[in-house]
Design a protein around this motif. Sequence first.
Motif, PDB file in Angstrom:
ATOM      1  N   PHE A   6       0.826  -1.209   0.000  1.00  0.00           N
ATOM      2  CA  PHE A   6       0.000   0.000   0.000  1.00  0.00           C
ATOM      3  C   PHE A   6       0.863   1.262   0.000  1.00  0.00           C
ATOM      4  O   PHE A   6       0.505   2.274   0.596  1.00  0.00           O
ATOM      5  CB  PHE A   6      -0.981   0.010   1.188  1.00  0.00           C
ATOM      6  N   TRP A   7       1.984   1.231  -0.707  1.00  0.00           N
ATOM      7  CA  TRP A   7       2.897   2.369  -0.773  1.00  0.00           C
ATOM      8  C   TRP A   7       2.222   3.589  -1.381  1.00  0.00           C
ATOM      9  O   TRP A   7       2.550   4.717  -1.044  1.00  0.00           O
ATOM     10  CB  TRP A   7       4.148   2.010  -1.570  1.00  0.00           C
ATOM     11  N   TRP A   8       1.271   3.371  -2.262  1.00  0.00           N
ATOM     12  CA  TRP A   8       0.608   4.490  -2.927  1.00  0.00           C
ATOM     13  C   TRP A   8      -0.217   5.312  -1.940  1.00  0.00           C
ATOM     14  O   TRP A   8      -0.362   6.522  -2.109  1.00  0.00           O
ATOM     15  CB  TRP A   8      -0.248   3.982  -4.093  1.00  0.00           C
ATOM     16  N   LEU A   9      -0.755   4.697  -0.888  1.00  0.00           N
ATOM     17  CA  LEU A   9      -1.452   5.472   0.147  1.00  0.00           C
ATOM     18  C   LEU A   9      -0.472   6.378   0.885  1.00  0.00           C
ATOM     19  O   LEU A   9      -0.769   7.538   1.176  1.00  0.00           O
ATOM     20  CB  LEU A   9      -2.130   4.546   1.155  1.00  0.00           C
ATOM     21  N   LEU A  10       0.697   5.841   1.165  1.00  0.00           N
ATOM     22  CA  LEU A  10       1.723   6.629   1.838  1.00  0.00           C
ATOM     23  C   LEU A  10       2.204   7.769   0.939  1.00  0.00           C
ATOM     24  O   LEU A  10       2.370   8.900   1.397  1.00  0.00           O
ATOM     25  CB  LEU A  10       2.891   5.739   2.249  1.00  0.00           C
ATOM     26  N   ALA A  11       2.404   7.489  -0.352  1.00  0.00           N
ATOM     27  CA  ALA A  11       2.859   8.523  -1.289  1.00  0.00           C
ATOM     28  C   ALA A  11       1.821   9.639  -1.404  1.00  0.00           C
ATOM     29  O   ALA A  11       2.165  10.826  -1.396  1.00  0.00           O
ATOM     30  CB  ALA A  11       3.138   7.908  -2.659  1.00  0.00           C
ATOM     31  N   LEU A  12       0.556   9.279  -1.499  1.00  0.00           N
ATOM     32  CA  LEU A  12      -0.515  10.275  -1.568  1.00  0.00           C
ATOM     33  C   LEU A  12      -0.521  11.145  -0.320  1.00  0.00           C
ATOM     34  O   LEU A  12      -0.586  12.376  -0.406  1.00  0.00           O
ATOM     35  CB  LEU A  12      -1.868   9.576  -1.727  1.00  0.00           C
ATOM     36  N   THR A  13      -0.413  10.514   0.823  1.00  0.00           N
ATOM     37  CA  THR A  13      -0.424  11.229   2.097  1.00  0.00           C
ATOM     38  C   THR A  13       0.741  12.200   2.199  1.00  0.00           C
ATOM     39  O   THR A  13       0.570  13.380   2.529  1.00  0.00           O
ATOM     40  CB  THR A  13      -0.375  10.220   3.260  1.00  0.00           C
ATOM     41  N   VAL A  14       1.937  11.724   1.909  1.00  0.00           N
ATOM     42  CA  VAL A  14       3.140  12.552   2.038  1.00  0.00           C
ATOM     43  C   VAL A  14       3.118  13.721   1.055  1.00  0.00           C
ATOM     44  O   VAL A  14       3.435  14.860   1.427  1.00  0.00           O
ATOM     45  CB  VAL A  14       4.402  11.689   1.852  1.00  0.00           C
ATOM     46  N   CYS A  15       2.735  13.472  -0.178  1.00  0.00           N
ATOM     47  CA  CYS A  15       2.735  14.540  -1.190  1.00  0.00           C
ATOM     48  C   CYS A  15       1.732  15.643  -0.858  1.00  0.00           C
ATOM     49  O   CYS A  15       2.061  16.827  -0.894  1.00  0.00           O
ATOM     50  CB  CYS A  15       2.447  13.963  -2.571  1.00  0.00           C
ATOM     51  N   GLN A  60       0.089  16.339   2.089  1.00  0.00           N
ATOM     52  CA  GLN A  60       0.350  17.018   3.350  1.00  0.00           C
ATOM     53  C   GLN A  60       1.645  17.816   3.293  1.00  0.00           C
ATOM     54  O   GLN A  60       1.727  18.912   3.843  1.00  0.00           O
ATOM     55  CB  GLN A  60       0.384  16.010   4.494  1.00  0.00           C
ATOM     56  N   GLY A  61       2.640  17.284   2.620  1.00  0.00           N
ATOM     57  CA  GLY A  61       3.897  18.022   2.460  1.00  0.00           C
ATOM     58  C   GLY A  61       3.695  19.314   1.697  1.00  0.00           C
ATOM     59  O   GLY A  61       4.191  20.370   2.090  1.00  0.00           O
ATOM     60  N   GLY A  62       2.944  19.250   0.606  1.00  0.00           N
ATOM     61  CA  GLY A  62       2.656  20.453  -0.168  1.00  0.00           C
ATOM     62  C   GLY A  62       1.883  21.488   0.632  1.00  0.00           C
ATOM     63  O   GLY A  62       2.156  22.688   0.571  1.00  0.00           O
ATOM     64  N   PHE A  63       0.924  21.028   1.404  1.00  0.00           N
ATOM     65  CA  PHE A  63       0.130  21.940   2.224  1.00  0.00           C
ATOM     66  C   PHE A  63       1.005  22.654   3.247  1.00  0.00           C
ATOM     67  O   PHE A  63       0.932  23.872   3.399  1.00  0.00           O
ATOM     68  CB  PHE A  63      -0.986  21.177   2.934  1.00  0.00           C
ATOM     69  N   PHE A  64       1.848  21.909   3.948  1.00  0.00           N
ATOM     70  CA  PHE A  64       2.656  22.519   4.991  1.00  0.00           C
ATOM     71  C   PHE A  64       3.816  23.346   4.442  1.00  0.00           C
ATOM     72  O   PHE A  64       4.219  24.318   5.066  1.00  0.00           O
ATOM     73  CB  PHE A  64       3.115  21.476   6.003  1.00  0.00           C
ATOM     74  N   VAL A  65       4.334  23.006   3.269  1.00  0.00           N
ATOM     75  CA  VAL A  65       5.342  23.859   2.631  1.00  0.00           C
ATOM     76  C   VAL A  65       4.712  25.201   2.284  1.00  0.00           C
ATOM     77  O   VAL A  65       5.295  26.256   2.529  1.00  0.00           O
ATOM     78  CB  VAL A  65       5.935  23.175   1.381  1.00  0.00           C
ATOM     79  N   ARG A  66       3.516  25.176   1.727  1.00  0.00           N
ATOM     80  CA  ARG A  66       2.804  26.427   1.416  1.00  0.00           C
ATOM     81  C   ARG A  66       2.573  27.235   2.683  1.00  0.00           C
ATOM     82  O   ARG A  66       2.775  28.442   2.723  1.00  0.00           O
ATOM     83  CB  ARG A  66       1.476  26.106   0.754  1.00  0.00           C
ATOM     84  N   PHE A  67       2.143  26.554   3.745  1.00  0.00           N
ATOM     85  CA  PHE A  67       1.874  27.214   5.015  1.00  0.00           C
ATOM     86  C   PHE A  67       3.142  27.890   5.555  1.00  0.00           C
ATOM     87  O   PHE A  67       3.110  29.021   6.004  1.00  0.00           O
ATOM     88  CB  PHE A  67       1.346  26.170   6.014  1.00  0.00           C
ATOM     89  N   CYS A  68       4.268  27.196   5.478  1.00  0.00           N
ATOM     90  CA  CYS A  68       5.536  27.752   5.979  1.00  0.00           C
ATOM     91  C   CYS A  68       6.013  28.915   5.135  1.00  0.00           C
ATOM     92  O   CYS A  68       6.533  29.902   5.664  1.00  0.00           O
ATOM     93  CB  CYS A  68       6.607  26.668   6.024  1.00  0.00           C
ATOM     94  N   ILE A  69       5.861  28.839   3.822  1.00  0.00           N
ATOM     95  CA  ILE A  69       6.273  29.938   2.949  1.00  0.00           C
ATOM     96  C   ILE A  69       5.484  31.194   3.274  1.00  0.00           C
ATOM     97  O   ILE A  69       6.041  32.288   3.356  1.00  0.00           O
ATOM     98  CB  ILE A  69       6.116  29.544   1.470  1.00  0.00           C
ATOM     99  N   VAL A  70       4.194  31.054   3.482  1.00  0.00           N
ATOM    100  CA  VAL A  70       3.364  32.211   3.829  1.00  0.00           C
ATOM    101  C   VAL A  70       3.797  32.778   5.175  1.00  0.00           C
ATOM    102  O   VAL A  70       3.894  33.997   5.350  1.00  0.00           O
ATOM    103  CB  VAL A  70       1.867  31.820   3.836  1.00  0.00           C
ATOM    104  N   ARG A  71       4.091  31.922   6.134  1.00  0.00           N
ATOM    105  CA  ARG A  71       4.532  32.381   7.460  1.00  0.00           C
ATOM    106  C   ARG A  71       5.877  33.080   7.387  1.00  0.00           C
ATOM    107  O   ARG A  71       6.103  34.070   8.073  1.00  0.00           O
ATOM    108  CB  ARG A  71       4.624  31.209   8.439  1.00  0.00           C
ATOM    109  N   ILE A  72       6.801  32.563   6.590  1.00  0.00           N
ATOM    110  CA  ILE A  72       8.127  33.168   6.481  1.00  0.00           C
ATOM    111  C   ILE A  72       8.023  34.562   5.879  1.00  0.00           C
ATOM    112  O   ILE A  72       8.740  35.482   6.277  1.00  0.00           O
ATOM    113  CB  ILE A  72       9.063  32.266   5.648  1.00  0.00           C
ATOM    114  N   ARG A  73       7.134  34.743   4.945  1.00  0.00           N
ATOM    115  CA  ARG A  73       6.950  36.063   4.318  1.00  0.00           C
ATOM    116  C   ARG A  73       6.155  37.020   5.207  1.00  0.00           C
ATOM    117  O   ARG A  73       5.934  38.156   4.855  1.00  0.00           O
ATOM    118  CB  ARG A  73       6.250  35.905   2.981  1.00  0.00           C
TER     119      ARG A  73
END
Length: 85
Positions: free
Chosen positions: A6-15, A17-30
Amino acid sequence: MQLPAFWWLLALTVCVQGGFFVRFCIVRIRRKEVQPVARSAAAVLFSSALAGLAYAVMQRDPLFFLGQGCLIVFYYRIQKVGHDK
């Protein structure tokens, strides 16, 4: 190296959630105000958390399950505080 079951469930989750939190951090840094998340983006994030929960159940991983559960609670609290203002 063999991929876990079930690696595809893990890949979906990581991609997602990772994208969401990267966006969140970029907005916070600015140092801009964090805008509310659109309903469609919230649905995608919640779906990825459910995929993470499903992966944790399939792999019998209580720590991953706990982490995904905490993410759901954390995101719910962010949304609730954001809408209370």
